[in-house]
Design a protein around this motif. Structure first.
Motif, PDB file in Angstrom:
ATOM      1  N   PHE A  39     -39.859  33.255  -6.207  1.00 45.70           N
ATOM      2  CA  PHE A  39     -39.877  33.539  -7.644  1.00 45.70           C
ATOM      3  C   PHE A  39     -39.768  35.037  -7.918  1.00 45.70           C
ATOM      4  CE2 PHE A  39     -42.378  29.694  -6.807  1.00 45.70           C
ATOM      5  CZ  PHE A  39     -41.601  28.773  -7.474  1.00 45.70           C
ATOM      6  N   ILE A  40     -40.020  35.840  -6.894  1.00 40.98           N
ATOM      7  CA  ILE A  40     -39.810  37.290  -7.001  1.00 40.98           C
ATOM      8  C   ILE A  40     -38.456  37.673  -6.415  1.00 40.98           C
ATOM      9  CG2 ILE A  40     -40.645  39.545  -6.243  1.00 40.98           C
ATOM     10  CD1 ILE A  40     -43.466  38.403  -6.253  1.00 40.98           C
ATOM     11  N   ALA A  41     -38.198  37.214  -5.186  1.00 39.97           N
ATOM     12  CA  ALA A  41     -36.974  37.621  -4.495  1.00 39.97           C
ATOM     13  C   ALA A  41     -35.721  37.182  -5.238  1.00 39.97           C
ATOM     14  CB  ALA A  41     -36.977  37.060  -3.068  1.00 39.97           C
TER      15      ALA A  41
ATOM     16  N   LYS B 202     -55.232  29.212 -11.642  1.00 44.36           N
ATOM     17  CA  LYS B 202     -54.674  29.997 -12.743  1.00 44.36           C
ATOM     18  C   LYS B 202     -53.266  29.508 -13.091  1.00 44.36           C
ATOM     19  CE  LYS B 202     -57.299  34.225 -11.810  1.00 44.36           C
ATOM     20  NZ  LYS B 202     -57.227  35.658 -11.419  1.00 44.36           N
ATOM     21  N   TYR B 203     -52.505  29.116 -12.074  1.00 42.61           N
ATOM     22  CA  TYR B 203     -51.167  28.577 -12.330  1.00 42.61           C
ATOM     23  C   TYR B 203     -51.260  27.304 -13.161  1.00 42.61           C
ATOM     24  CZ  TYR B 203     -47.003  25.741 -11.552  1.00 42.61           C
ATOM     25  OH  TYR B 203     -45.914  24.926 -11.734  1.00 42.61           O
ATOM     26  N   ALA B 204     -52.183  26.400 -12.804  1.00 38.48           N
ATOM     27  CA  ALA B 204     -52.338  25.151 -13.547  1.00 38.48           C
ATOM     28  C   ALA B 204     -52.704  25.434 -15.000  1.00 38.48           C
ATOM     29  CB  ALA B 204     -53.397  24.269 -12.880  1.00 38.48           C
ATOM     30  N   ALA B 205     -53.547  26.440 -15.224  1.00 40.87           N
ATOM     31  CA  ALA B 205     -53.933  26.781 -16.589  1.00 40.87           C
ATOM     32  C   ALA B 205     -52.738  27.331 -17.369  1.00 40.87           C
ATOM     33  CB  ALA B 205     -55.070  27.794 -16.570  1.00 40.87           C
ATOM     34  N   ALA B 206     -51.950  28.214 -16.714  1.00 41.69           N
ATOM     35  CA  ALA B 206     -50.775  28.765 -17.389  1.00 41.69           C
ATOM     36  C   ALA B 206     -49.759  27.674 -17.687  1.00 41.69           C
ATOM     37  CB  ALA B 206     -50.148  29.855 -16.513  1.00 41.69           C
TER      38      ALA B 206
ATOM     39  N   GLY C 154     -36.768  19.105 -20.589  1.00 40.65           N
ATOM     40  CA  GLY C 154     -37.777  19.844 -19.852  1.00 40.65           C
ATOM     41  C   GLY C 154     -37.289  21.147 -19.252  1.00 40.65           C
ATOM     42  N   ALA C 155     -35.970  21.409 -19.277  1.00 39.02           N
ATOM     43  CA  ALA C 155     -35.444  22.631 -18.664  1.00 39.02           C
ATOM     44  C   ALA C 155     -36.024  23.894 -19.298  1.00 39.02           C
ATOM     45  CB  ALA C 155     -33.920  22.638 -18.715  1.00 39.02           C
ATOM     46  N   PRO C 156     -36.045  24.014 -20.645  1.00 39.40           N
ATOM     47  CA  PRO C 156     -36.674  25.203 -21.240  1.00 39.40           C
ATOM     48  C   PRO C 156     -38.156  25.315 -20.887  1.00 39.40           C
ATOM     49  CG  PRO C 156     -35.337  24.045 -22.862  1.00 39.40           C
ATOM     50  CD  PRO C 156     -35.450  23.150 -21.671  1.00 39.40           C
ATOM     51  N   LEU C 157     -38.822  24.170 -20.756  1.00 42.22           N
ATOM     52  CA  LEU C 157     -40.233  24.196 -20.389  1.00 42.22           C
ATOM     53  C   LEU C 157     -40.414  24.744 -18.978  1.00 42.22           C
ATOM     54  CD1 LEU C 157     -43.172  23.507 -21.041  1.00 42.22           C
ATOM     55  CD2 LEU C 157     -42.731  21.172 -20.265  1.00 42.22           C
ATOM     56  N   THR C 158     -39.526  24.351 -18.068  1.00 50.01           N
ATOM     57  CA  THR C 158     -39.603  24.867 -16.697  1.00 50.01           C
ATOM     58  C   THR C 158     -39.473  26.385 -16.695  1.00 50.01           C
ATOM     59  OG1 THR C 158     -38.728  22.839 -15.717  1.00 50.01           O
ATOM     60  CG2 THR C 158     -38.480  24.850 -14.439  1.00 50.01           C
ATOM     61  N   GLU C 159     -38.509  26.907 -17.445  1.00 51.77           N
ATOM     62  CA  GLU C 159     -38.334  28.356 -17.497  1.00 51.77           C
ATOM     63  C   GLU C 159     -39.554  29.029 -18.108  1.00 51.77           C
ATOM     64  OE1 GLU C 159     -34.689  29.833 -18.988  1.00 51.77           O
ATOM     65  OE2 GLU C 159     -33.439  28.365 -17.961  1.00 51.77           O
ATOM     66  N   ALA C 160     -40.138  28.404 -19.122  1.00 57.29           N
ATOM     67  CA  ALA C 160     -41.332  28.978 -19.744  1.00 57.29           C
ATOM     68  C   ALA C 160     -42.510  28.990 -18.776  1.00 57.29           C
ATOM     69  CB  ALA C 160     -41.688  28.191 -21.006  1.00 57.29           C
ATOM     70  N   ILE C 161     -42.654  27.917 -18.007  1.00 56.20           N
ATOM     71  CA  ILE C 161     -43.751  27.844 -17.030  1.00 56.20           C
ATOM     72  C   ILE C 161     -43.601  28.943 -15.991  1.00 56.20           C
ATOM     73  CG2 ILE C 161     -44.699  26.450 -15.148  1.00 56.20           C
ATOM     74  CD1 ILE C 161     -44.086  23.972 -16.875  1.00 56.20           C
ATOM     75  N   ILE C 162     -42.392  29.130 -15.461  1.00 53.53           N
ATOM     76  CA  ILE C 162     -42.175  30.159 -14.451  1.00 53.53           C
ATOM     77  C   ILE C 162     -42.421  31.542 -15.040  1.00 53.53           C
ATOM     78  CG2 ILE C 162     -40.415  31.247 -13.009  1.00 53.53           C
ATOM     79  CD1 ILE C 162     -39.237  28.475 -12.545  1.00 53.53           C
ATOM     80  N   GLU C 163     -41.991  31.736 -16.271  1.00 57.75           N
ATOM     81  CA  GLU C 163     -42.187  33.031 -16.916  1.00 57.75           C
ATOM     82  C   GLU C 163     -43.676  33.335 -17.105  1.00 57.75           C
ATOM     83  OE1 GLU C 163     -41.338  36.678 -18.548  1.00 57.75           O
ATOM     84  OE2 GLU C 163     -39.936  35.287 -17.625  1.00 57.75           O
ATOM     85  N   ARG C 164     -44.416  32.344 -17.572  1.00 55.03           N
ATOM     86  CA  ARG C 164     -45.839  32.558 -17.839  1.00 55.03           C
ATOM     87  C   ARG C 164     -46.664  32.636 -16.557  1.00 55.03           C
ATOM     88  NH1 ARG C 164     -47.446  31.173 -23.190  1.00 55.03           N
ATOM     89  NH2 ARG C 164     -45.687  30.465 -24.451  1.00 55.03           N
ATOM     90  N   ALA C 165     -46.281  31.823 -15.580  1.00 54.97           N
ATOM     91  CA  ALA C 165     -47.118  31.692 -14.390  1.00 54.97           C
ATOM     92  C   ALA C 165     -46.689  32.598 -13.238  1.00 54.97           C
ATOM     93  CB  ALA C 165     -47.108  30.230 -13.914  1.00 54.97           C
TER      94      ALA C 165
ATOM     95  N   GLU D 137     -33.494  36.941 -10.307  1.00 49.30           N
ATOM     96  CA  GLU D 137     -32.278  37.219 -11.074  1.00 49.30           C
ATOM     97  C   GLU D 137     -31.203  36.155 -10.884  1.00 49.30           C
ATOM     98  OE1 GLU D 137     -32.222  41.889 -12.022  1.00 49.30           O
ATOM     99  OE2 GLU D 137     -31.324  41.382 -10.087  1.00 49.30           O
ATOM    100  N   LEU D 138     -31.444  35.198 -10.009  1.00 49.86           N
ATOM    101  CA  LEU D 138     -30.527  34.052  -9.900  1.00 49.86           C
ATOM    102  C   LEU D 138     -30.900  33.022 -10.962  1.00 49.86           C
ATOM    103  CD1 LEU D 138     -30.206  33.323  -6.067  1.00 49.86           C
ATOM    104  CD2 LEU D 138     -28.556  34.472  -7.550  1.00 49.86           C
ATOM    105  N   PRO D 139     -29.919  32.337 -11.561  1.00 53.99           N
ATOM    106  CA  PRO D 139     -30.241  31.320 -12.566  1.00 53.99           C
ATOM    107  C   PRO D 139     -31.130  30.224 -11.977  1.00 53.99           C
ATOM    108  CG  PRO D 139     -27.896  31.827 -12.577  1.00 53.99           C
ATOM    109  CD  PRO D 139     -28.468  32.509 -11.379  1.00 53.99           C
ATOM    110  N   ILE D 140     -32.182  29.856 -12.691  1.00 53.49           N
ATOM    111  CA  ILE D 140     -33.065  28.780 -12.240  1.00 53.49           C
ATOM    112  C   ILE D 140     -32.276  27.485 -12.100  1.00 53.49           C
ATOM    113  CG2 ILE D 140     -35.013  27.322 -12.926  1.00 53.49           C
ATOM    114  CD1 ILE D 140     -36.288  29.798 -14.140  1.00 53.49           C
ATOM    115  N   ASP D 141     -31.340  27.270 -13.012  1.00 56.44           N
ATOM    116  CA  ASP D 141     -30.538  26.042 -12.966  1.00 56.44           C
ATOM    117  C   ASP D 141     -29.769  25.952 -11.649  1.00 56.44           C
ATOM    118  OD1 ASP D 141     -29.256  23.680 -14.439  1.00 56.44           O
ATOM    119  OD2 ASP D 141     -27.502  24.866 -13.861  1.00 56.44           O
ATOM    120  N   ALA D 142     -29.192  27.067 -11.196  1.00 57.61           N
ATOM    121  CA  ALA D 142     -28.443  27.057  -9.928  1.00 57.61           C
ATOM    122  C   ALA D 142     -29.362  26.754  -8.760  1.00 57.61           C
ATOM    123  CB  ALA D 142     -27.753  28.410  -9.726  1.00 57.61           C
TER     124      ALA D 142
END
Length: 782
Positions: free
Chosen positions: A355-357, A450-454, A411-422, A360-365
């Protein structure tokens, strides 16, 4: 006692030294460089590829492959034969406090002499190249000859007290110098160990080859069509743009354990490797402990390397490469309009965290790469870079289903939001590398909480916009991809993945999306080190607990909120206080009502059936019993067997293969898998205390499932109903012995290799891509 033990070791060493001097006098001193350049075959010698390799594959590789091969003697390739053996086990029976130096074929040393420097000893003659010396100083030949002299019993229970077939038995790793003493003390320990001997022709083939100097010729050049495909793929993997380089790094870290193949040359496999040299130059593999470790070169080149290793079921993970797949990768990773500002470094806190490395690659890809061949992806979690996986595998149930979030769903936007927040708390245990503190997992337990809470907060804020999860949020394979639904079968310390939802009622189920798939991959595959210390192993097991529960919680989100806690409570009966706190409120994890309308009181059963219908359009017919070719009463008998529950099922081995003769030359092979029930799988130890044998079930599947069969049965189709009746009425251990007496092909059975060959031949003919040599090290001695 300690002084006596030391004196005994000194005595044995002295004996070996004396024996070594005698060999020196007869055949000269060893030359460890003798096989650094493989000797050319002689005209009178059996051919390695045509004659020798088939015998090794069917008689020796069945135990000697991968890291769990006794004495690390890997006979699945010529390189493994010339590397030889080592007394240092990869799988320790006692905890390992510091990480071991890796001993991976093709990576950690590149010549037999280099392996000698790392403590491996030869199993072929490395003294004078004479027929007498080649036989007399080859421990491989001597052990085969011992079996001819002492072939063992014919039939019945194996009763030789010197033949320990337990999984964690202590191997006696003997050099040529110690073979005389070994043969006197253990005359029945010839090879194949605790199995029937080779027949005369097989024995002569190997003996003549060894006698002639174990010659080798390289395989013929690849066809032009395959070379063209390799050129296209290497061009894709080695583009100069930052986008291309980051994409190639990501794909490599997910495909490096795969056995790649081209439809132009089925049966030949390739590996995707990192090289310090570009396409067009000789390949030089970069050896690092993990695929994302610092390569210590200015630029990494990704190359496709021809593999000469025999595929074995416990590690074989085939992945087809063709122009259509290449076009999909171009579409996902290269065509989208995004910018890679800087290539990430290789510091553990960066490289171990995708998630760090790869942020910059699209999550969808990234998700589509893992989803496109989900069977391959999830098989990596079960097989990974290991052979025995009990450390993490005892954290999963014996039978469960896996489905995936729809990449095109709401759920795709939700996945991106979860990764962004968590993302600040999405850390991976592999950052600790291979020598981790035993209690390091506590830090990751806090981060996971903390991840589960986010994640829950993201669901609260964004989930209400979608009206609750429905079956539209579950991937249906786009109507064509059979990877949409998978069934997992655990067999103690190994596991199998089958496409499709198999069985009527699984023990549990996962819904997996990108964040969960990615963390499992970097926990169990890319970040796992089989040579790591006990802290690394324990941390992997503990973290897997959290990921398993996340997959189950995702599934529970499809149920009405009022039903979730009851289902969760049944899945986790008799759980510990820490798990009680974590599992106290199923709705806190996904605080939104389901969008599915239920019509019955059995919502869980109804959901299972809806998932089956939802993915039915892409289900492969192969696992179905109807695909076995059996009809009438034999087919009915197998269908009846598949309904077995309770005590009778609990008395069967974990994984059995049933060979059914029907017609003069027709064979059906069926897997019988015992699904062992537990009150919960959240505890690391005392698994037997949590067993619920009255809830055990049996899955009966067409074809070979599993790499380590515990039992082989053979029966004629007209007697299949009798076999099934006897299985259905099992009540005691004596009943099991009677079943084995009548139908099993035991280790001592003179028919053993004949039946084994027929099973392998059937599997190779019916499913050549999935085919791999079975491992017989877990055969029960019932």
């Amino acid at each position: 006692m300690r002084r006596l033990s030391i004196l005994f070791v000194i005595f044995l060493s002295a004996c070996a030294s004396v024996a070594g001097l005698r060999l020196d006098e007869r055949f000269g001193k060893p030359d460890p460089t003798r096989y650094d350049r493989p000797p050319a075959p002689t005209a009178a010698s059996p051919d390695y590829w045509r004659d020798v390799r088939p015998v090794l594959d069917r008689r020796c590789v069945t135990c000697h492959a991968c890291y769990d091969a006794p004495c690390q003697l890997n006979l699945a390739s010529y390189e493994g034969i010339t590397r030889g053996a080592s007394a240092t086990p990869v799988y320790w029976t006692a905890p390992r406090l510091i990480a071991e130096r890796p001993s991976r074929l093709g990576l950690d040393a590149h010549s037999p002499s280099a392996w000698r420097a790392l403590g491996f000893f030869p199993v072929l003659n490395e003294r004078q190249n004479t027929p007498e010396a080649n036989l007399a100083t080859s421990s491989l030949h001597r052990l085969l000859a011992m079996k001819r002299t002492h072939p063992g019993q014919r039939g019945g229970l194996l009763n030789d007290p010197d033949l320990d077939t337990s999984l964690d038995r202590r191997a006696i790793c003997t050099t040529a110098e110690g073979l005389d003493d070994y043969a006197r003390k253990h005359p029945t320990r010839g090879m194949p160990f605790a199995l029937p001997p080779l027949n005369e022709q097989e024995h002569q083939t190997l003996s003549r080859w060894i006698e002639a100097g174990a010659g080798y010729r390289p395989p013929p050049p690849l066809p032009a069509a395959v070379r063209a495909q390799i050129a296209d793929w290497e061009a894709f993997f080695n583009g100069d743009s930052a986008k291309a380089q980051l994409s190639a790094r990501y794909i490599f870290e997910h495909w490096y354990i795969g056995h790649l193949w081209f439809p132009e040359m089925p049966g030949q496999y390739f590996g995707l490797v990192r090289s310090s040299t570009p396409p067009g130059e000789p390949l030089r593999r970069i050896a690092t402990r993990r695929p994302y470790d610092d390569p210590d070169v200015a630029r990494v080149w990704y190359r496709i390397e021809r593999l000469e290793t025999t595929p074995v079921a416990k590690t074989h993970m085939p992945l087809r490469l063709d122009p259509a797949r290449l076009a999909r990768l171009q579409q996902w990773f290269i065509a989208p309009d995004y910018r890679v500002s800087k290539l990430p470094g290789y510091a553990p806190e960066v490289a171990a965290n995708p998630f760090i490395a790869f942020r910059e690659l699209p999550i969808d890809a990234r998700y589509r790469l893992m989803l496109d061949e989900a069977h391959f992806t999830v098989s990596g979690f079960m097989k990974g870079p290991v052979c025995r996986g009990q450390v993490a595998l005892n954290s999963i149930n014996d039978h469960f289903w896996v489905v995936f979030l729809n990449p095109d769903g709401a759920g795709a936007p939700l996945t991106e939001a979860i990764i962004e927040r968590a993302s600040p708390v999405m850390r991976m245990p592999a950052e600790e590398e291979s020598t981790a503190g035993v209690l390091a997992w506590l830090r990751y337990a806090v981060l996971e909480k903390k991840y589960a809470a986010a994640r829950s907060e993201a669901v609260r804020q964004l989930g209400s916009q979608n009206g609750g999860p429905t079956l539209k949020d579950i991937w249906d394979g786009d109507g064509r991809n059979p990877n949409a639904a998978l069934t997992i079968f655990r067999h103690f310390d190994s596991a199998s993945v089958v496409r499709g939802l198999i069985g009527e009622q699984p023990q549990t189920a996962f819904v997996m999306g990108y964040p969960l798939l990615e963390r499992m991959h970097y926990l169990l595959v890319a970040g796992f080190d089989v040579f790591g210390n006990v802290g690394h192993q324990l941390m992997t097991r503990m973290y897997m607990d959290f990921l398993r529960m996340e997959g189950e919680m995702n599934f529970l989100a499809l149920l009405p909120q009022a039903e979730r806690q009851n289902v969760l409570a049944r899945w986790y009966r008799q759980r510990s206080d820490p798990h009680n706190r974590y599992l106290a409120d199923a709705n806190a994890y996904f605080p939104q009502e389901t969008g599915i309308r239920y019509r019955s009181n059995d919502r869980l059963g109804e959901l299972y059936q809806m998932l089956r219908r939802h993915t039915a359009g892409v289900r492969e017919p192969a696992p179905s019993l109807e695909a076995s070719g059996l009809q009438g009463r034999p087919l009915e008998a197998l269908q009846r067997l598949a309904s077995l529950r309770g005590t009778a099922a609990s008395l069967l081995p974990e994984d059995s293969l049933l060979a059914i003769q029907h017609g003069p030359r027709r064979l059906a092979v069926v897997a019988m898998l015992r699904n062992s029930a537990h009150s919960n799988v959240s505890e690391m130890f005392s698994e037997e205390k949590r067993r619920l044998p009255q809830e055990d079930s049996l899955s009966v599947i067409n074809g070979v499932v599993g790499a380590y069969p515990n039992a082989l049965f053979a029966v004629d189709a007209e007697k299949l109903a009798i076999f099934v009746d006897q299985v259905m009425t099992l009540k005691t251990g004596e009943d099991v012995t009677a079943l084995f007496d009548r139908f099993a092909v035991r280790r001592t059975d003179p028919r053993f290799w004949q039946i084994s060959d027929r099973i392998h031949d059937h599997w190779q003919a019916s499913n050549p891509v999935a085919y791999g040599v079975l491992d017989y090290s877990r055969l029960d001695n019932e």
